[in-house]
Write a protein that holds these residues in place. Structure first.
Motif, PDB file in Angstrom:
ATOM      1  N   ILE A 111      56.154  30.877  73.012  1.00 39.99           N
ATOM      2  CA  ILE A 111      55.560  29.813  72.198  1.00 39.99           C
ATOM      3  C   ILE A 111      54.227  30.301  71.645  1.00 39.99           C
ATOM      4  O   ILE A 111      53.325  30.656  72.420  1.00 39.99           O
ATOM      5  CB  ILE A 111      55.337  28.530  73.022  1.00 39.99           C
ATOM      6  CG1 ILE A 111      56.647  28.056  73.660  1.00 39.99           C
ATOM      7  CG2 ILE A 111      54.723  27.436  72.164  1.00 39.99           C
ATOM      8  CD1 ILE A 111      56.474  26.881  74.616  1.00 39.99           C
ATOM      9  N   PHE A 121      51.140  20.711  69.735  1.00 41.35           N
ATOM     10  CA  PHE A 121      52.576  20.799  69.975  1.00 41.35           C
ATOM     11  C   PHE A 121      52.929  21.976  70.875  1.00 41.35           C
ATOM     12  O   PHE A 121      53.860  21.891  71.679  1.00 41.35           O
ATOM     13  CB  PHE A 121      53.331  20.946  68.646  1.00 41.35           C
ATOM     14  CG  PHE A 121      53.348  19.703  67.808  1.00 41.35           C
ATOM     15  CD1 PHE A 121      53.853  18.509  68.301  1.00 41.35           C
ATOM     16  CD2 PHE A 121      52.860  19.719  66.513  1.00 41.35           C
ATOM     17  CE1 PHE A 121      53.874  17.362  67.533  1.00 41.35           C
ATOM     18  CE2 PHE A 121      52.875  18.579  65.730  1.00 41.35           C
ATOM     19  CZ  PHE A 121      53.380  17.396  66.236  1.00 41.35           C
ATOM     20  N   ALA A 155      52.320  20.937  74.427  1.00 39.13           N
ATOM     21  CA  ALA A 155      53.290  19.913  74.814  1.00 39.13           C
ATOM     22  C   ALA A 155      54.664  20.520  75.035  1.00 39.13           C
ATOM     23  O   ALA A 155      55.377  20.154  75.985  1.00 39.13           O
ATOM     24  CB  ALA A 155      53.349  18.835  73.740  1.00 39.13           C
ATOM     25  N   LEU A 156      55.062  21.464  74.195  1.00 41.31           N
ATOM     26  CA  LEU A 156      56.359  22.122  74.371  1.00 41.31           C
ATOM     27  C   LEU A 156      56.377  22.987  75.622  1.00 41.31           C
ATOM     28  O   LEU A 156      57.400  23.072  76.313  1.00 41.31           O
ATOM     29  CB  LEU A 156      56.682  22.964  73.135  1.00 41.31           C
ATOM     30  CG  LEU A 156      57.252  22.176  71.961  1.00 41.31           C
ATOM     31  CD1 LEU A 156      57.227  23.018  70.689  1.00 41.31           C
ATOM     32  CD2 LEU A 156      58.675  21.726  72.259  1.00 41.31           C
ATOM     33  N   VAL A 203      56.996  20.636  78.483  1.00 42.21           N
ATOM     34  CA  VAL A 203      58.384  20.164  78.500  1.00 42.21           C
ATOM     35  C   VAL A 203      59.318  21.263  79.010  1.00 42.21           C
ATOM     36  O   VAL A 203      60.232  21.007  79.800  1.00 42.21           O
ATOM     37  CB  VAL A 203      58.804  19.676  77.098  1.00 42.21           C
ATOM     38  CG1 VAL A 203      60.318  19.624  76.971  1.00 42.21           C
ATOM     39  CG2 VAL A 203      58.223  18.302  76.826  1.00 42.21           C
ATOM     40  N   ASN A 256      54.769  28.133  66.294  1.00 41.58           N
ATOM     41  CA  ASN A 256      53.957  26.918  66.228  1.00 41.58           C
ATOM     42  C   ASN A 256      52.537  27.159  65.729  1.00 41.58           C
ATOM     43  O   ASN A 256      51.910  26.233  65.226  1.00 41.58           O
ATOM     44  CB  ASN A 256      53.908  26.268  67.617  1.00 41.58           C
ATOM     45  CG  ASN A 256      52.912  25.132  67.691  1.00 41.58           C
ATOM     46  OD1 ASN A 256      53.114  24.079  67.098  1.00 41.58           O
ATOM     47  ND2 ASN A 256      51.816  25.355  68.417  1.00 41.58           N
ATOM     48  N   THR A 316      47.236  15.948  67.734  1.00 44.81           N
ATOM     49  CA  THR A 316      47.293  17.336  68.187  1.00 44.81           C
ATOM     50  C   THR A 316      45.980  18.093  68.031  1.00 44.81           C
ATOM     51  O   THR A 316      45.895  19.243  68.417  1.00 44.81           O
ATOM     52  CB  THR A 316      48.358  18.096  67.381  1.00 44.81           C
ATOM     53  OG1 THR A 316      47.985  18.070  65.996  1.00 44.81           O
ATOM     54  CG2 THR A 316      49.735  17.482  67.559  1.00 44.81           C
ATOM     55  N   PRO A 333      52.412  13.707  70.934  1.00 42.17           N
ATOM     56  CA  PRO A 333      52.946  15.070  71.059  1.00 42.17           C
ATOM     57  C   PRO A 333      53.928  15.242  72.208  1.00 42.17           C
ATOM     58  O   PRO A 333      54.880  16.016  72.102  1.00 42.17           O
ATOM     59  CB  PRO A 333      51.696  15.926  71.267  1.00 42.17           C
ATOM     60  CG  PRO A 333      50.592  15.139  70.648  1.00 42.17           C
ATOM     61  CD  PRO A 333      50.941  13.699  70.906  1.00 42.17           C
ATOM     62  N   ALA A 389      57.662  16.706  71.800  1.00 40.85           N
ATOM     63  CA  ALA A 389      58.186  17.859  72.540  1.00 40.85           C
ATOM     64  C   ALA A 389      59.505  17.513  73.226  1.00 40.85           C
ATOM     65  O   ALA A 389      60.450  18.313  73.226  1.00 40.85           O
ATOM     66  CB  ALA A 389      57.155  18.334  73.567  1.00 40.85           C
TER      67      ALA A 389
END
Length: 287
Positions: A18, A25, A28-29, A32, A94, A194, A233, A237
């Motif tokens: 990432i 984001f 947040a990803l 997750v 991202n 964000t 966010p 995600a």
């Protein structure tokens, strides 16, 4: 590339790479993915910002220094991730920033720098991970675009141009890699909390008085919206993960009610214009 932990392959499911993972984001990803039991290689220009996340998930978060505008660094980072983890299952492009300015106000250098960040960097990262994804017969490329990648408006022409380019590349890419079991997901968020519009993150071209009426409101509204945007966010995600895990992953995923409303309205406007001018369009064929 630097990591803070020795890889623990036994604890990992998928391996995510990432970019821009230190906030918004990207962060947040990462959370997750970790919640799903996966391993995250979290890339940022300042990887020290990821130390707390890595400490909270020992052996599962690996911060790396990466400037996506540096093509040589991209190759080295991908090679090292593959050496340490053996695979990359999800690439999330991202890293990015905003730019406000009329087309006439936007300088050549501002436009080129943003294109490097939003287009050439993601393109290079995508090319770097595809051989391994094709070899393993699976993978996913997530392109973080924007509702501004589907349509544009005054003051964001340069920003939208970079996202339009990324979406065009990705639409073709999806058709090319589908036979290898690789998914491509273009994410088109609206306004989310964000940090995109705050803390000096939003770049602004030098203003010309001539564009005060059309671009002035954008210059004022975007920074003042920071911290008050409607989008969450964390929910975004989770929606991205759900889309990736769906049997039929969409090519494009709009996120936020504002994005959904604006994109659907733009569809209707574009469709009506095409219908209005259809006779002219068809009149240009040879008799």
């Amino acid at each position: 590339m630097t990591t803070t932990h020795t890889p623990d392959r036994e604890s990992s499911g998928r391996v995510w790479l990432i970019t821009g993972a230190s906030s918004g984001f990207g962060q947040a990803l990462a959370e997750v993915a970790l919640g799903a039991g996966d391993t995250v290689v979290a890339a940022a220009r300042r990887p020290a910002l990821l130390d707390a996340l890595a400490a909270a998930h020992p052996g599962r978060v690996f911060p790396v220094a990466l400037d996506v505008t540096d093509q040589a660094q991209i190759g080295a980072v991908v090679a090292e991730v593959l050496r340490q983890h053996g695979r990359i299952d999800v690439l999330v492009n991202n890293a990015g920033r905003g730019l406000v300015g009329a087309v006439e106000e936007t300088t050549e250098q501002e436009l080129r720098d943003l294109m490097d960040l939003h287009f050439f960097g993601p393109a290079a990262l995508t090319r770097a991970v595809l051989p391994q994804m094709r070899s393993q017969g699976s993978g996913a490329v997530v392109q973080m675009s924007s509702m501004g990648g589907r349509f544009s408006f005054a003051g964001v022409g340069g920003y939208s141009a970079t996202k339009f380019a990324l979406e065009g590349l990705s639409e073709a890419l999806a058709l090319e890699v589908a036979p290898f079991g690789i998914k491509v997901l273009i994410v088109e968020p609206g306004s989310f909390r964000t940090g995109f519009a705050g803390g000096g993150a939003l770049q602004q071209s030098a203003a010309l008085p001539a564009y005060e009426e059309t671009v002035g409101p954008v210059r004022e509204v975007l920074p003042s919206s920071d911290g008050k945007q409607p989008g969450d966010p964390a929910k975004a995600a989770a929606a991205i993960l759900a889309a990736l895990e769906a049997d039929r992953t969409p090519l494009r995923l709009a996120l936020g009610s504002d994005a959904a409303d604006a994109i659907l309205a733009n569809f209707e406007t574009s469709r009506q214009e095409a219908l209005d001018w259809e006779p002219v369009s068809r009149s240009t064929d040879f008799d």
